[in-house]
Design a protein around this motif. Sequence first.
Motif, PDB file in Angstrom:
ATOM      1  N   THR A  17       0.836  -1.208   0.000  1.00 38.62           N
ATOM      2  CA  THR A  17       0.000   0.000   0.000  1.00 38.62           C
ATOM      3  C   THR A  17       0.864   1.248   0.000  1.00 38.62           C
ATOM      4  OG1 THR A  17      -1.775  -1.166   1.142  1.00 38.62           O
ATOM      5  CG2 THR A  17      -1.800   1.241   1.268  1.00 38.62           C
ATOM      6  N   ALA A  18       1.904   1.244   0.803  1.00 38.68           N
ATOM      7  CA  ALA A  18       2.813   2.393   0.847  1.00 38.68           C
ATOM      8  C   ALA A  18       3.447   2.616  -0.519  1.00 38.68           C
ATOM      9  CB  ALA A  18       3.887   2.187   1.907  1.00 38.68           C
ATOM     10  N   LEU A  19       3.897   1.567  -1.167  1.00 37.49           N
ATOM     11  CA  LEU A  19       4.505   1.713  -2.494  1.00 37.49           C
ATOM     12  C   LEU A  19       3.499   2.289  -3.485  1.00 37.49           C
ATOM     13  CD1 LEU A  19       6.780   1.392  -4.528  1.00 37.49           C
ATOM     14  CD2 LEU A  19       6.086  -1.013  -4.806  1.00 37.49           C
ATOM     15  N   GLY A  64      14.578  -4.977  -2.966  1.00 36.13           N
ATOM     16  CA  GLY A  64      15.334  -4.763  -4.193  1.00 36.13           C
ATOM     17  C   GLY A  64      16.816  -4.594  -3.930  1.00 36.13           C
ATOM     18  N   LEU A  65      17.147  -3.912  -2.855  1.00 35.06           N
ATOM     19  CA  LEU A  65      18.556  -3.707  -2.520  1.00 35.06           C
ATOM     20  C   LEU A  65      19.219  -4.999  -2.066  1.00 35.06           C
ATOM     21  CD1 LEU A  65      18.360  -0.237  -0.765  1.00 35.06           C
ATOM     22  CD2 LEU A  65      18.943  -0.767  -3.125  1.00 35.06           C
ATOM     23  N   HIS A  99      11.082  -4.544 -10.308  1.00 35.37           N
ATOM     24  CA  HIS A  99      10.675  -3.501  -9.365  1.00 35.37           C
ATOM     25  C   HIS A  99      10.459  -2.163 -10.084  1.00 35.37           C
ATOM     26  CE1 HIS A  99      11.524  -6.090  -5.913  1.00 35.37           C
ATOM     27  NE2 HIS A  99      12.628  -6.444  -6.529  1.00 35.37           N
ATOM     28  N   ARG A 100       9.779  -2.195 -11.210  1.00 36.26           N
ATOM     29  CA  ARG A 100       9.583  -0.997 -12.027  1.00 36.26           C
ATOM     30  C   ARG A 100       9.030   0.194 -11.253  1.00 36.26           C
ATOM     31  NH1 ARG A 100       6.946  -1.960 -17.903  1.00 36.26           N
ATOM     32  NH2 ARG A 100       8.115  -3.773 -18.582  1.00 36.26           N
ATOM     33  N   ALA A 101       7.992  -0.043 -10.479  1.00 38.88           N
ATOM     34  CA  ALA A 101       7.355   1.070  -9.751  1.00 38.88           C
ATOM     35  C   ALA A 101       8.325   1.688  -8.758  1.00 38.88           C
ATOM     36  CB  ALA A 101       6.099   0.580  -9.033  1.00 38.88           C
ATOM     37  N   LEU A 102       9.061   0.861  -8.076  1.00 41.00           N
ATOM     38  CA  LEU A 102      10.029   1.354  -7.107  1.00 41.00           C
ATOM     39  C   LEU A 102      11.167   2.094  -7.803  1.00 41.00           C
ATOM     40  CD1 LEU A 102      10.783   1.448  -4.151  1.00 41.00           C
ATOM     41  CD2 LEU A 102      11.861  -0.783  -4.412  1.00 41.00           C
ATOM     42  N   ASP A 168       7.461  -7.131 -19.604  1.00 45.94           N
ATOM     43  CA  ASP A 168       8.720  -7.322 -18.883  1.00 45.94           C
ATOM     44  C   ASP A 168       9.791  -7.920 -19.796  1.00 45.94           C
ATOM     45  OD1 ASP A 168       7.518  -6.314 -16.626  1.00 45.94           O
ATOM     46  OD2 ASP A 168       7.488  -8.213 -15.531  1.00 45.94           O
ATOM     47  N   ASP A 169       9.396  -8.910 -20.612  1.00 42.40           N
ATOM     48  CA  ASP A 169      10.374  -9.569 -21.489  1.00 42.40           C
ATOM     49  C   ASP A 169      10.953  -8.603 -22.519  1.00 42.40           C
ATOM     50  OD1 ASP A 169      10.092 -11.980 -20.165  1.00 42.40           O
ATOM     51  OD2 ASP A 169       8.585 -12.745 -21.563  1.00 42.40           O
ATOM     52  N   VAL A 170      10.108  -7.797 -23.125  1.00 45.08           N
ATOM     53  CA  VAL A 170      10.581  -6.836 -24.128  1.00 45.08           C
ATOM     54  C   VAL A 170      11.479  -5.795 -23.475  1.00 45.08           C
ATOM     55  CG1 VAL A 170       9.828  -4.950 -25.675  1.00 45.08           C
ATOM     56  CG2 VAL A 170       8.670  -7.173 -25.742  1.00 45.08           C
TER      57      VAL A 170
END
Length: 194
Positions: A17-19, A64-65, A99-102, A168-170
């Motif tokens: 939710t925070a993200l 992610g880190l 992690h595109r949004a992040l 994601d693949d492209v």
Amino acid sequence: MAAVAGHEDTRTRLLATALKLFTEHGVEGTSLQMIADELGVTKAAVYYHFKTKDEITEAVVEPGLRELESIVAAAARQRRPGARIDHLLAGFVDVVVRHRALVALFSGDPGVARALEKHFFRKESFMTGMMTILTGPDPDAARVVAVHAALGGIALAGGAQELARFSDDVLRESLLDVGRKLLGRPRRRPAVPS
């Protein structure tokens, strides 16, 4: 045991939710009350898991880190310099795509930048290891700039809203191709059907 599972589920939902809210409003524009309201819980329930928004932000970027740290360590174990670079590049691209949004937040939100400074950049050996793998020993200015352009470009492109329409693949293949070019790595040859 069920209480622990419920605790983890609430924490996981809180971070998701925070993200989502960070993506919509930025870290600075998102309050703890907004997170509580979106989750349908009290602000006290949010405080049970995290005392500050900075703690939430750090927890959002942590997975992610951790993945990147693991990728750098695995790349360092490769025998050949080219294999180390290829492993690190492919892993970095995978993390960016997953992690595109992040990643979109990384480049433009001061709240995320603070969390990165506290968590990521304080681990000097991690950053040094990553740069050493990609630049090699005694790099010249052109190589250092190429590595920074590759990493920064991959991150910016991976989080770009304009590229969200690509699968994601492209996106992964395109980012890998660009990264290989910038780092002077040979192109991957497509598999030949048998």
